[in-house]
Design a protein around this motif. Sequence first.
Motif, mmCIF file in Angstrom:
data_model
loop_
_atom_site.group_PDB
_atom_site.id
_atom_site.type_symbol
_atom_site.label_atom_id
_atom_site.label_comp_id
_atom_site.label_asym_id
_atom_site.label_seq_id
_atom_site.Cartn_x
_atom_site.Cartn_y
_atom_site.Cartn_z
ATOM 1 N N ASP A 30 -81.348 -47.604 -49.056
ATOM 2 C CA ASP A 30 -80.611 -47.134 -50.221
ATOM 3 C C ASP A 30 -80.693 -45.621 -50.346
ATOM 4 O O ASP A 30 -81.772 -45.060 -50.400
ATOM 5 C CB ASP A 30 -81.185 -47.738 -51.514
ATOM 6 N N GLU A 31 -79.552 -44.959 -50.405
ATOM 7 C CA GLU A 31 -79.546 -43.536 -50.695
ATOM 8 C C GLU A 31 -79.422 -43.332 -52.196
ATOM 9 O O GLU A 31 -80.057 -42.462 -52.773
ATOM 10 C CB GLU A 31 -78.388 -42.853 -49.951
ATOM 11 N N ASP A 32 -78.567 -44.113 -52.824
ATOM 12 C CA ASP A 32 -78.402 -44.032 -54.274
ATOM 13 C C ASP A 32 -79.184 -45.172 -54.899
ATOM 14 O O ASP A 32 -78.846 -46.336 -54.730
ATOM 15 C CB ASP A 32 -76.918 -44.154 -54.648
ATOM 16 N N GLU A 33 -80.242 -44.836 -55.631
ATOM 17 C CA GLU A 33 -81.129 -45.875 -56.135
ATOM 18 C C GLU A 33 -80.693 -46.430 -57.478
ATOM 19 O O GLU A 33 -81.117 -47.503 -57.867
ATOM 20 C CB GLU A 33 -82.555 -45.329 -56.230
ATOM 21 N N VAL A 34 -79.855 -45.692 -58.221
ATOM 22 C CA VAL A 34 -79.416 -46.157 -59.536
ATOM 23 C C VAL A 34 -77.907 -46.391 -59.501
ATOM 24 O O VAL A 34 -77.140 -45.516 -59.098
ATOM 25 C CB VAL A 34 -79.776 -45.139 -60.642
ATOM 26 N N HIS A 35 -77.489 -47.583 -59.916
ATOM 27 C CA HIS A 35 -76.072 -47.954 -59.905
ATOM 28 C C HIS A 35 -75.672 -48.406 -61.307
ATOM 29 O O HIS A 35 -76.391 -49.185 -61.937
ATOM 30 C CB HIS A 35 -75.827 -49.091 -58.909
ATOM 31 N N THR A 36 -74.527 -47.924 -61.790
ATOM 32 C CA THR A 36 -74.078 -48.255 -63.139
ATOM 33 C C THR A 36 -72.625 -48.693 -63.104
ATOM 34 O O THR A 36 -71.793 -48.078 -62.431
ATOM 35 C CB THR A 36 -74.213 -47.034 -64.078
ATOM 36 N N LEU A 37 -72.323 -49.777 -63.835
ATOM 37 C CA LEU A 37 -70.944 -50.255 -63.934
ATOM 38 C C LEU A 37 -70.825 -51.187 -65.135
ATOM 39 O O LEU A 37 -71.651 -52.086 -65.311
ATOM 40 C CB LEU A 37 -70.524 -51.001 -62.663
ATOM 41 N N ILE A 66 -72.632 -54.851 -57.568
ATOM 42 C CA ILE A 66 -72.462 -53.572 -58.273
ATOM 43 C C ILE A 66 -72.186 -52.427 -57.300
ATOM 44 O O ILE A 66 -71.611 -51.402 -57.668
ATOM 45 C CB ILE A 66 -73.699 -53.281 -59.158
ATOM 46 N N THR A 67 -72.579 -52.623 -56.018
ATOM 47 C CA THR A 67 -72.295 -51.599 -55.008
ATOM 48 C C THR A 67 -71.013 -51.896 -54.226
ATOM 49 O O THR A 67 -70.592 -51.096 -53.390
ATOM 50 C CB THR A 67 -73.475 -51.447 -54.016
ATOM 51 N N HIS A 68 -70.397 -53.061 -54.502
ATOM 52 C CA HIS A 68 -69.131 -53.431 -53.842
ATOM 53 C C HIS A 68 -68.165 -54.016 -54.877
ATOM 54 O O HIS A 68 -67.757 -55.176 -54.770
ATOM 55 C CB HIS A 68 -69.373 -54.464 -52.729
ATOM 56 N N PRO A 69 -67.808 -53.242 -55.895
ATOM 57 C CA PRO A 69 -66.956 -53.776 -56.963
ATOM 58 C C PRO A 69 -65.491 -53.925 -56.534
ATOM 59 O O PRO A 69 -65.067 -53.355 -55.525
ATOM 60 C CB PRO A 69 -67.085 -52.721 -58.064
ATOM 61 N N GLU A 70 -64.752 -54.726 -57.317
ATOM 62 C CA GLU A 70 -63.299 -54.873 -57.214
ATOM 63 C C GLU A 70 -62.790 -55.603 -55.969
ATOM 64 O O GLU A 70 -61.594 -55.775 -55.804
ATOM 65 C CB GLU A 70 -62.589 -53.499 -57.300
ATOM 66 N N ARG A 71 -63.699 -56.055 -55.122
ATOM 67 C CA ARG A 71 -63.251 -56.761 -53.928
ATOM 68 C C ARG A 71 -63.685 -58.224 -54.014
ATOM 69 O O ARG A 71 -64.769 -58.524 -54.497
ATOM 70 C CB ARG A 71 -63.861 -56.116 -52.682
ATOM 71 N N VAL A 72 -62.827 -59.124 -53.556
ATOM 72 C CA VAL A 72 -63.142 -60.557 -53.572
ATOM 73 C C VAL A 72 -63.947 -60.914 -52.325
ATOM 74 O O VAL A 72 -63.572 -60.550 -51.207
ATOM 75 C CB VAL A 72 -61.854 -61.404 -53.621
ATOM 76 N N TYR A 73 -65.064 -61.619 -52.537
ATOM 77 C CA TYR A 73 -65.900 -62.084 -51.428
ATOM 78 C C TYR A 73 -65.983 -63.605 -51.460
ATOM 79 O O TYR A 73 -66.246 -64.195 -52.515
ATOM 80 C CB TYR A 73 -67.313 -61.489 -51.519
ATOM 81 N N THR A 81 -76.829 -51.310 -65.643
ATOM 82 C CA THR A 81 -77.487 -50.314 -64.812
ATOM 83 C C THR A 81 -78.534 -51.015 -63.964
ATOM 84 O O THR A 81 -79.371 -51.764 -64.475
ATOM 85 C CB THR A 81 -78.175 -49.226 -65.664
ATOM 86 N N LEU A 82 -78.474 -50.792 -62.659
ATOM 87 C CA LEU A 82 -79.433 -51.377 -61.733
ATOM 88 C C LEU A 82 -80.186 -50.252 -61.045
ATOM 89 O O LEU A 82 -79.579 -49.379 -60.436
ATOM 90 C CB LEU A 82 -78.721 -52.258 -60.712
ATOM 91 N N ASN A 83 -81.505 -50.270 -61.166
ATOM 92 C CA ASN A 83 -82.352 -49.280 -60.513
ATOM 93 C C ASN A 83 -83.043 -49.959 -59.334
ATOM 94 O O ASN A 83 -83.919 -50.805 -59.518
ATOM 95 C CB ASN A 83 -83.387 -48.726 -61.498
ATOM 96 N N ALA A 84 -82.610 -49.613 -58.119
ATOM 97 C CA ALA A 84 -83.135 -50.276 -56.920
ATOM 98 C C ALA A 84 -84.598 -49.927 -56.677
ATOM 99 O O ALA A 84 -85.353 -50.752 -56.168
ATOM 100 C CB ALA A 84 -82.295 -49.890 -55.704
ATOM 101 N N ALA A 85 -85.005 -48.709 -57.046
ATOM 102 C CA ALA A 85 -86.378 -48.272 -56.789
ATOM 103 C C ALA A 85 -87.379 -49.001 -57.679
ATOM 104 O O ALA A 85 -88.419 -49.461 -57.217
ATOM 105 C CB ALA A 85 -86.498 -46.764 -56.985
ATOM 106 N N SER A 86 -87.051 -49.121 -58.972
ATOM 107 C CA SER A 86 -87.975 -49.776 -59.905
ATOM 108 C C SER A 86 -87.709 -51.273 -60.050
ATOM 109 O O SER A 86 -88.455 -51.985 -60.710
ATOM 110 C CB SER A 86 -87.890 -49.114 -61.288
ATOM 111 N N HIS A 87 -86.609 -51.746 -59.427
ATOM 112 C CA HIS A 87 -86.230 -53.167 -59.462
ATOM 113 C C HIS A 87 -85.979 -53.619 -60.905
ATOM 114 O O HIS A 87 -86.320 -54.736 -61.297
ATOM 115 C CB HIS A 87 -87.335 -54.030 -58.834
ATOM 116 N N ARG A 88 -85.329 -52.752 -61.701
ATOM 117 C CA ARG A 88 -85.021 -53.066 -63.096
ATOM 118 C C ARG A 88 -83.516 -53.084 -63.329
ATOM 119 O O ARG A 88 -82.781 -52.300 -62.735
ATOM 120 C CB ARG A 88 -85.666 -52.042 -64.040
#
Length: 232
Positions: free
Chosen positions: A128-135, A168-175, A139-146
């Motif tokens: 992970d280069e970006d540890e905090v993701h918001t949408l 949260i790191t791959h929004p708007e796409r159907v999987y 908010t997801l903090n990858a480093a603190s796992h919160r």
Amino acid sequence: MTAKQILIVEDEKPIRDMIAFGLKRAGYEVREAEDCREARVQVADQAPDLVLADWMLPDMSGLELTRLLKKDPATKDVPVIMLTARAEEEDKIRGLEGGADDYITKPFSPRELVARIKAVMRRHGADDEDEVHTLGGLTLNAASHRVTAAGQEVSLGPTEFRLLKFFITHPERVYSRAQLLDRVWGGNVYVEERTVDVHIRRLRKALEPSGCDRLVQTVRGAGYRFSEQVGG
């Protein structure tokens, strides 16, 4: 960003040198051990970001080394990829059930090995280069796992956390379910596609009090999408 450190445990020096050369070219920092005893000393001194362990080693098998690493609280989260000439499905299952995160059979190309390493590290959150993701209020903090939703902390199990992190790191796409199994669980994990539905329900239930469950959308006949837009 600091280079990821990989420990190669391989008793045949030509193979070890070949692997080390390819990994250094790919930007990894490499450490080497020729048997399990030396590997355990190195891991105790400083845990690497990933271990590449040959199945057949002089003092004990790479599978036994993997089990020891996974039992130790200090190293249980260090991903392990098994290297072996054993290509039978039963051997692969033994390796995976023994705690290995992936399995690659010899001979293999340096490009394939690097791709496998990147995939395993992705699953473990080690690249992970970006540890905090918001949408959408989440908010997801990858480093603190919160995870927080509408300002309130959300309690998630490890699989739901990985699932949300992927969404949260791959929004708007159907999987599809199969794609989610491959990207979140890993392509070599033996679970049914309906398992995805179970964890989606758990994730939605955890997000429901904040109203963020609306972000996890079912796309009929296709799979799931993570979106702030109203599903269609």
